[in-house]
Design a protein around this motif. Structure first.
Motif, mmCIF file in Angstrom:
data_model
loop_
_atom_site.group_PDB
_atom_site.id
_atom_site.type_symbol
_atom_site.label_atom_id
_atom_site.label_comp_id
_atom_site.label_asym_id
_atom_site.label_seq_id
_atom_site.Cartn_x
_atom_site.Cartn_y
_atom_site.Cartn_z
ATOM 1 N N ARG A 140 27.917 18.421 8.317
ATOM 2 C CA ARG A 140 28.480 19.001 7.082
ATOM 3 C C ARG A 140 29.694 19.842 7.640
ATOM 4 O O ARG A 140 30.557 20.327 7.047
ATOM 5 C CB ARG A 140 27.444 19.752 6.447
ATOM 6 C CG ARG A 140 26.487 20.606 6.923
ATOM 7 C CD ARG A 140 25.619 21.284 5.979
ATOM 8 N NE ARG A 140 24.687 22.308 6.412
ATOM 9 C CZ ARG A 140 23.608 22.134 7.210
ATOM 10 N NH1 ARG A 140 23.302 20.618 7.278
ATOM 11 N NH2 ARG A 140 22.853 22.945 7.676
ATOM 12 N N TYR A 141 29.400 20.764 8.962
ATOM 13 C CA TYR A 141 30.282 21.641 9.455
ATOM 14 C C TYR A 141 31.456 21.286 9.990
ATOM 15 O O TYR A 141 32.442 21.893 10.181
ATOM 16 C CB TYR A 141 29.588 22.702 10.459
ATOM 17 C CG TYR A 141 28.443 23.295 9.943
ATOM 18 C CD1 TYR A 141 28.391 24.343 8.863
ATOM 19 C CD2 TYR A 141 27.004 22.981 10.375
ATOM 20 C CE1 TYR A 141 27.279 24.747 8.393
ATOM 21 C CE2 TYR A 141 25.704 23.753 9.811
ATOM 22 C CZ TYR A 141 26.054 24.690 8.938
ATOM 23 O OH TYR A 141 25.003 25.365 8.328
ATOM 24 N N LEU A 142 31.460 19.896 10.368
ATOM 25 C CA LEU A 142 32.653 19.106 11.167
ATOM 26 C C LEU A 142 33.460 18.430 9.790
ATOM 27 O O LEU A 142 34.451 17.905 10.341
ATOM 28 C CB LEU A 142 32.215 18.606 12.291
ATOM 29 C CG LEU A 142 32.187 18.988 13.672
ATOM 30 C CD1 LEU A 142 33.453 19.460 13.894
ATOM 31 C CD2 LEU A 142 30.920 20.227 13.512
ATOM 32 N N LEU A 143 32.919 18.112 8.769
ATOM 33 C CA LEU A 143 33.424 17.248 7.907
ATOM 34 C C LEU A 143 34.861 17.767 7.390
ATOM 35 O O LEU A 143 35.808 16.862 7.350
ATOM 36 C CB LEU A 143 32.447 17.154 6.613
ATOM 37 C CG LEU A 143 32.966 16.035 5.496
ATOM 38 C CD1 LEU A 143 32.985 14.673 6.233
ATOM 39 C CD2 LEU A 143 31.969 15.896 4.401
ATOM 40 N N PRO A 144 35.010 19.029 6.929
ATOM 41 C CA PRO A 144 36.343 19.443 6.687
ATOM 42 C C PRO A 144 37.202 19.257 7.597
ATOM 43 O O PRO A 144 38.597 18.708 7.521
ATOM 44 C CB PRO A 144 36.221 20.876 6.419
ATOM 45 C CG PRO A 144 34.908 21.113 5.802
ATOM 46 C CD PRO A 144 34.074 20.250 6.803
ATOM 47 N N GLU A 145 36.948 19.331 8.862
ATOM 48 C CA GLU A 145 37.756 19.179 10.163
ATOM 49 C C GLU A 145 38.399 17.791 10.469
ATOM 50 O O GLU A 145 39.304 17.565 10.670
ATOM 51 C CB GLU A 145 37.346 19.726 11.507
ATOM 52 C CG GLU A 145 38.146 19.815 12.730
ATOM 53 C CD GLU A 145 37.936 20.644 13.589
ATOM 54 O OE1 GLU A 145 38.148 21.895 13.294
ATOM 55 O OE2 GLU A 145 37.790 20.259 14.799
ATOM 56 N N ALA A 146 37.163 16.963 10.434
ATOM 57 C CA ALA A 146 37.543 15.766 10.489
ATOM 58 C C ALA A 146 38.365 15.225 9.316
ATOM 59 O O ALA A 146 39.490 14.253 9.557
ATOM 60 C CB ALA A 146 36.060 14.848 10.463
ATOM 61 N N TYR A 147 38.199 15.536 7.998
ATOM 62 C CA TYR A 147 38.935 14.953 6.917
ATOM 63 C C TYR A 147 40.436 15.547 7.336
ATOM 64 O O TYR A 147 41.456 14.771 7.029
ATOM 65 C CB TYR A 147 38.473 15.655 5.768
ATOM 66 C CG TYR A 147 38.765 14.957 4.292
ATOM 67 C CD1 TYR A 147 39.988 14.369 4.022
ATOM 68 C CD2 TYR A 147 37.893 14.837 3.359
ATOM 69 C CE1 TYR A 147 39.989 13.439 2.975
ATOM 70 C CE2 TYR A 147 38.020 14.135 2.208
ATOM 71 C CZ TYR A 147 39.087 13.631 1.882
ATOM 72 O OH TYR A 147 39.271 12.903 0.665
ATOM 73 N N ALA A 148 40.388 16.842 7.622
ATOM 74 C CA ALA A 148 41.844 17.519 7.882
ATOM 75 C C ALA A 148 42.703 16.508 8.992
ATOM 76 O O ALA A 148 43.878 16.460 8.738
ATOM 77 C CB ALA A 148 41.984 18.986 8.042
ATOM 78 N N ALA A 149 41.873 16.215 9.909
ATOM 79 C CA ALA A 149 42.518 15.471 11.089
ATOM 80 C C ALA A 149 43.123 14.180 10.833
ATOM 81 O O ALA A 149 44.321 13.927 11.150
ATOM 82 C CB ALA A 149 41.300 15.579 12.309
ATOM 83 N N VAL A 150 42.185 13.282 10.055
ATOM 84 C CA VAL A 150 42.521 12.137 9.665
ATOM 85 C C VAL A 150 43.862 12.245 8.813
ATOM 86 O O VAL A 150 45.074 11.410 8.712
ATOM 87 C CB VAL A 150 41.585 11.345 8.967
ATOM 88 C CG1 VAL A 150 41.972 9.971 8.347
ATOM 89 C CG2 VAL A 150 40.517 11.260 9.964
ATOM 90 N N ALA A 151 43.807 13.230 7.657
ATOM 91 C CA ALA A 151 44.801 13.267 6.823
ATOM 92 C C ALA A 151 46.127 13.590 7.662
ATOM 93 O O ALA A 151 47.173 13.332 7.384
ATOM 94 C CB ALA A 151 44.653 14.425 5.778
ATOM 95 N N HIS A 152 46.313 14.403 8.572
ATOM 96 C CA HIS A 152 47.224 14.954 9.677
ATOM 97 C C HIS A 152 48.144 13.958 10.190
ATOM 98 O O HIS A 152 49.047 13.661 10.204
ATOM 99 C CB HIS A 152 46.897 15.995 10.419
ATOM 100 C CG HIS A 152 47.938 16.745 11.125
ATOM 101 N ND1 HIS A 152 48.829 17.359 10.873
ATOM 102 C CD2 HIS A 152 48.423 16.197 12.599
ATOM 103 C CE1 HIS A 152 49.845 17.644 11.494
ATOM 104 N NE2 HIS A 152 49.438 16.939 12.650
ATOM 105 N N LEU A 153 47.074 13.058 10.705
ATOM 106 C CA LEU A 153 47.490 11.812 11.487
ATOM 107 C C LEU A 153 48.119 10.795 10.539
ATOM 108 O O LEU A 153 49.215 10.237 10.861
ATOM 109 C CB LEU A 153 46.454 11.154 12.093
ATOM 110 C CG LEU A 153 45.629 11.689 13.216
ATOM 111 C CD1 LEU A 153 44.391 10.856 13.765
ATOM 112 C CD2 LEU A 153 46.609 11.924 14.315
ATOM 113 N N ALA A 154 47.856 10.716 9.381
ATOM 114 C CA ALA A 154 48.477 9.873 8.243
ATOM 115 C C ALA A 154 49.601 10.473 7.954
ATOM 116 O O ALA A 154 50.834 9.890 7.720
ATOM 117 C CB ALA A 154 47.626 9.862 7.228
#
Length: 328
Positions: free
Chosen positions: A294-308
């Motif tokens: 749960r503490y890494l979920l926002p960062e993972a989401y943001a990273a994938v969105a940035h890559l796209a």
């Protein structure tokens, strides 16, 4: 008070249950004492007396909560707002907080829950994890605006507009990424450029990209974080007083390290996509390792969105869930 006088900066530490085991706030002494951030709140589930910690820390500098003339907030996270009510109840400080908080706190909890649920479902989060994500977002909003009631704020701080705080000139800079409204405050003390940094430019580690949680700001979190590092790199700073980790003089080195850390996170997420991981939930599980996801979920989401967004990944939607694939 003149800035040409010697001004001591006193550190007050509160124990926390995550690395590096503490959070710090800072008192600038003088005729109009200035407190930057306010540590942790009370928690009925542990035996820490956080109000006592604050009082004893201030007393070591010859100050009581009622003596605090100015209370400056870097960002609305619980470990930085916790004793704001104690200081406000004890006296009549002038309270300063980032202007972005005002609109954030004005939002309704129900609307926030709807947005977070929509984004979480699109990430492939379901069941108990979905309920937890929505509940955490709502509880955070309600708790933080209880700790920092908007009517108690005297000055909503606009980045780039210098403040006279107890005779000190504070220069606020917007440094989102860890939290969307985060400000750092640069000031000159005794011939040195000092940064009251909150959760920016910390020596032990880069602050995780929580930014806007799973609210709609999650899609811009990495862009915001990189922009924050650009703004930090443009500052002239001799000494950093961070919320976590020791006071240090490695400002430029730490800012550069944080940029490399963001780059590595993007590379790691891209590798996960190369290896067949397709959803944000899957990426989060991969990058979290043995840490609570749960503490890494926002960062993972943001990273994938940035890559796209920069053409390093493509996104499609299947059964309401975003599916990501690497490019090339």
């Amino acid at each position: 008070m003149s800035e040409s006088r010697t001004t001591a900066v006193h550190r007050v530490e509160f124990d926390v249950d995550w690395p590096p085991g503490h959070v710090a706030c800072y008192l600038l002494d003088g005729p109009e004492p200035v407190l930057v951030d306010a540590g942790m709140p009370e928690d009925p589930e542990d035996d820490h007396d956080r109000e006592r910690t604050l009082r004893e820390g201030l007393a070591a500098a010859g100050v009581e909560p009622a003596d605090v003339a100015h209370l400056v907030v870097t960002h609305p996270h619980v470990d930085h707002l916790g004793q704001v009510p104690t200081v406000i109840a004890a006296g009549d400080p002038t309270v300063y907080a980032p202007a972005g908080i005002r609109e954030r706190f004005a939002g309704g909890a129900e609307a926030l829950a709807d947005r977070v649920e929509r984004n979480a479902r699109a990430a492939g989060i379901e069941g108990g994890a979905l309920e937890e994500a929505v509940g955490m977002a709502v509880r955070s909003l309600e708790r933080d605006r209880e700790l920092l009631p908007p009517p108690a704020v005297d000055r909503w701080v606009v980045p780039g507009e210098p403040l006279d705080v107890g005779g000190h000139t504070f220069e606020p800079t917007h440094t989102p990424g860890h939290q969307a409204d985060h400000l750092v405050y640069r000031t000159d003390l005794d011939g040195e450029s000092v940064l009251l940094a909150g959760d920016a430019a910390m020596e032990p580690f880069r602050a995780v990209a929580i930014h806007d949680g799973l609210d709609d700001g999650v899609f811009e979190a990495f862009d915001a974080y990189y922009a924050a590092l650009d703004r930090l790199a443009a500052l002239d700073v001799d000494r950093v007083h961070p919320g976590h980790g020791a006071v240090h003089r490695r400002f430029a080195e730490v800012v550069a390290r944080d940029r490399r850390s963001l780059d590595r996170r993007l590379d790691g997420v891209e590798r996960a996509l190369d290896e067949g991981v397709r959803t944000v939930a899957g990426v989060a599980d991969r990058v979290a390792g043995d840490r609570p996801v749960r503490y890494l979920l926002p960062e993972a989401y943001a990273a994938v969105a940035h890559l796209a967004s920069v053409g390093r990944a493509t996104a499609t939607v299947e059964d309401g869930v975003r599916q990501y694939e690497p490019v090339g």
